[in-house]
Design an enzyme around this catalytic site. Structure first.
Site, mmCIF file in Angstrom:
data_model
loop_
_atom_site.group_PDB
_atom_site.id
_atom_site.type_symbol
_atom_site.label_atom_id
_atom_site.label_comp_id
_atom_site.label_asym_id
_atom_site.label_seq_id
_atom_site.Cartn_x
_atom_site.Cartn_y
_atom_site.Cartn_z
ATOM 1 N N TYR A 1 0.846 -1.204 0.000
ATOM 2 C CA TYR A 1 0.000 0.000 0.000
ATOM 3 C C TYR A 1 0.887 1.263 0.000
ATOM 4 O O TYR A 1 0.657 2.202 -0.760
ATOM 5 C CB TYR A 1 -0.908 -0.043 1.230
ATOM 6 C CG TYR A 1 -1.686 1.214 1.516
ATOM 7 C CD1 TYR A 1 -2.795 1.573 0.747
ATOM 8 C CD2 TYR A 1 -1.326 2.048 2.578
ATOM 9 C CE1 TYR A 1 -3.509 2.731 1.034
ATOM 10 C CE2 TYR A 1 -2.038 3.200 2.864
ATOM 11 C CZ TYR A 1 -3.130 3.543 2.087
ATOM 12 O OH TYR A 1 -3.834 4.683 2.378
ATOM 13 N N ASN B 1 -3.458 8.806 9.479
ATOM 14 C CA ASN B 1 -4.587 8.282 10.270
ATOM 15 C C ASN B 1 -5.716 9.280 10.505
ATOM 16 O O ASN B 1 -5.817 9.886 11.573
ATOM 17 C CB ASN B 1 -4.103 7.787 11.644
ATOM 18 C CG ASN B 1 -3.227 6.576 11.511
ATOM 19 O OD1 ASN B 1 -3.574 5.614 10.832
ATOM 20 N ND2 ASN B 1 -2.072 6.614 12.139
ATOM 21 N N GLU C 1 -11.877 -1.317 8.924
ATOM 22 C CA GLU C 1 -11.832 -0.197 9.870
ATOM 23 C C GLU C 1 -10.423 -0.005 10.425
ATOM 24 O O GLU C 1 -9.642 -0.931 10.507
ATOM 25 C CB GLU C 1 -12.838 -0.408 11.018
ATOM 26 C CG GLU C 1 -12.580 -1.588 11.924
ATOM 27 C CD GLU C 1 -13.126 -2.900 11.367
ATOM 28 O OE1 GLU C 1 -13.361 -2.992 10.154
ATOM 29 O OE2 GLU C 1 -13.273 -3.848 12.157
HETATM 30 P P1 NAD Z 1 -12.254 4.953 1.907
HETATM 31 O O1 NAD Z 1 -11.935 3.527 1.650
HETATM 32 O O2 NAD Z 1 -13.370 5.267 2.837
HETATM 33 O O3 NAD Z 1 -12.535 5.703 0.536
HETATM 34 C C1 NAD Z 1 -11.959 5.317 -0.688
HETATM 35 C C2 NAD Z 1 -13.079 5.209 -1.696
HETATM 36 O O4 NAD Z 1 -12.522 4.848 -2.966
HETATM 37 C C3 NAD Z 1 -14.116 4.121 -1.346
HETATM 38 O O5 NAD Z 1 -15.399 4.690 -1.209
HETATM 39 C C4 NAD Z 1 -14.043 3.162 -2.521
HETATM 40 O O6 NAD Z 1 -15.300 2.628 -2.907
HETATM 41 C C5 NAD Z 1 -13.492 4.072 -3.623
HETATM 42 N N1 NAD Z 1 -12.907 3.265 -4.677
HETATM 43 C C6 NAD Z 1 -12.057 2.211 -4.537
HETATM 44 N N2 NAD Z 1 -11.796 1.678 -5.732
HETATM 45 C C7 NAD Z 1 -12.492 2.409 -6.647
HETATM 46 C C8 NAD Z 1 -12.630 2.341 -8.064
HETATM 47 N N3 NAD Z 1 -11.995 1.398 -8.764
HETATM 48 N N4 NAD Z 1 -13.419 3.241 -8.673
HETATM 49 C C9 NAD Z 1 -14.084 4.201 -7.960
HETATM 50 N N5 NAD Z 1 -13.992 4.317 -6.626
HETATM 51 C C10 NAD Z 1 -13.202 3.428 -5.976
HETATM 52 O O7 NAD Z 1 -10.898 5.634 2.406
HETATM 53 P P2 NAD Z 1 -10.649 7.054 3.069
HETATM 54 O O8 NAD Z 1 -10.280 6.815 4.482
HETATM 55 O O9 NAD Z 1 -11.752 7.990 2.755
HETATM 56 O O10 NAD Z 1 -9.328 7.499 2.304
HETATM 57 C C11 NAD Z 1 -9.348 8.362 1.178
HETATM 58 C C12 NAD Z 1 -7.957 8.475 0.595
HETATM 59 O O11 NAD Z 1 -7.043 8.928 1.600
HETATM 60 C C13 NAD Z 1 -7.389 7.142 0.095
HETATM 61 O O12 NAD Z 1 -6.645 7.383 -1.065
HETATM 62 C C14 NAD Z 1 -6.483 6.699 1.197
HETATM 63 O O13 NAD Z 1 -5.457 5.854 0.733
HETATM 64 C C15 NAD Z 1 -5.953 8.025 1.708
HETATM 65 N N6 NAD Z 1 -5.527 7.940 3.111
HETATM 66 C C16 NAD Z 1 -6.454 7.790 4.098
HETATM 67 C C17 NAD Z 1 -6.036 7.709 5.424
HETATM 68 C C18 NAD Z 1 -7.017 7.551 6.542
HETATM 69 O O14 NAD Z 1 -6.578 7.501 7.689
HETATM 70 N N7 NAD Z 1 -8.313 7.442 6.313
HETATM 71 C C19 NAD Z 1 -4.668 7.793 5.728
HETATM 72 C C20 NAD Z 1 -3.750 7.934 4.702
HETATM 73 C C21 NAD Z 1 -4.203 8.033 3.383
#
Ligand code: NAD
Length: 322
Positions: A149, A178, A191
């Site tokens: 990842y 996070n 989660e």
């Molecule tokens: P999340 O999983 O809730 O949201 C990601 C969304 O992408 C999901 O709704 C999923 O359905 C959608 N998705 C996945 N594959 C897809 C595809 N092929 N076509 C269309 N949509 C697609 O995650 P999040 O927590 O909202 O994170 C958002 C972004 O931030 C991500 O890129 C994640 O890697 C990054 N991020 C999040 C965190 C965190 O703590 N939440 C930390 C570091 C980075």
């Protein structure tokens, strides 16, 4: 009226971002495989589609947009990312999304694009000491993330930067640490620690026991969703490309996080430490660069955001149909 696209608008951060952009007066198109799970989308227009498909990407970017926010990714918490079982999907799916979105934006001359990277791209060797991890932006190389990842995030950062250089796009990259809050995944295996701990505390009877992966002495920092979005919007409005950390500097152990959740819930529980996927030993945001470039950094105490998140998750747990 300014127009924005939010990719990943059905996810946790994306759905909150749509709401924030609307509040700021934007016309917003959301895109995702799914609608938001816990509340209706506030996007003006929502395309349910797979961004791994270049034709869907062309449909999404079919007109001029002022801003593009790319948050779609195949991701989850430690149980999804650090077991190794989903590595091929994570790398393949997220890389395709990023390649397709960039290509479609470049075809349309859409020049202002935000990409959500992650602190998981930092090298493992700088995060072995739980009380003194190094996550300064310039410590990213030589690269050695501890998960596929993280490698995909690093690779994609580089594609965004290359498109920025070669096609004159205004790329903005944040490395999130996070992010948590209400309306985030709290059960089902994807989660993350704050939501999982709030759920365990909410489900436990007072005096009972909850399970914690590892010895609980691994450290992290957690950023409440509202401050994450504030950082994203400030970064987009700045002239700093990044990558820049968007995270909290309030580092806690997982045991301390669990105790904070118990205090909020008014419960006394024992912690049972069990084997589980862990990730790096220590991680904390380093906010020197964001302070310098944006003249701003997150400042809300963890306890405030955790109290709001606990209240929401306790409500979900209490719902009879779940
Ligand atoms: P999340 O999983 O809730 O949201 C990601 C969304 O992408 C999901 O709704 C999923 O359905 C959608 N998705 C996945 N594959 C897809 C595809 N092929 N076509 C269309 N949509 C697609 O995650 P999040 O927590 O909202 O994170 C958002 C972004 O931030 C991500 O890129 C994640 O890697 C990054 N991020 C999040 C965190 C965190 O703590 N939440 C930390 C570091 C980075």
């Amino acid at each position: 009226m300014k127009k924005a696209v939010v990719c990943g608008a059905g996810g946790f951060i994306g759905s909150h971002l749509v709401t924030r952009l609307r509040r700021e007066g934007y016309w917003v198109r959301g895109v995702d495989l799914k609608f938001p799970e816990y509340s209706a989308t506030s996007a003006h227009d929502f395309i349910r589609g797979d961004l791994r498909d270049p034709l869907i990407c062309r449909e999404v970017f079919d007109q001029p947009f002022d801003q593009v926010y790319q948050l779609a990714a195949d991701m989850g918490g430690a149980g999804y990312v650090f077991t190794g079982l989903n590595d091929a999907d994570i790398m393949h799916n997220s890389s395709l999304i990023n390649l397709n979105v960039l290509e479609a934006c470049q075809r349309r001359n859409l020049g202002h694009i935000f990409y959500s990277s992650s602190a998981c791209m930092y090298p493992e060797h700088n995060q072995l000491d739980p009380s003194n991890p190094n996550c300064a932006e310039e410590s990213a190389y030589p690269a050695d993330p501890d998960s596929e990842y993280g490698w995909e995030k690093l690779f994609s950062e580089r594609i965004y930067l290359a498109f920025g250089r070669n096609y004159g796009m205004q790329v903005r990259i944040a490395r999130f640490h996070n992010i948590f809050g209400p309306d985030g995944t709290w059960t089902g295996g994807k989660e993350k620690a704050p939501a999982a701990i709030c759920r365990k505390v909410a489900e436990a009877a007072d005096g009972g026991t909850i399970e914690i992966w590892g010895d609980g002495e691994q450290t992290r920092s957690f950023l409440y969703i509202d401050e994450c979005l504030e950082g994203v919007r400030r970064l987009m409005d700045s002239d700093w490309t990044g990558p820049v950390n968007i995270g909290s500097e309030e580092m806690v152990t997982i045991n301390q996080l669990a105790k904070m959740a118990m205090t909020i819930a008014g419960k006394t529980l024992s912690l049972k430490h069990i084997p589980g996927p862990l990730g790096v030993r220590g991680r904390n945001s380093d906010n020197r660069l964001i302070r310098q470039k944006l003249n701003w950094a997150p400042s809300q105490p963890l306890e405030e955001g955790l109290a709001r998140t606990y209240a929401w998750i306790a409500g979900q747990v209490a719902e009879p149909q779940r």
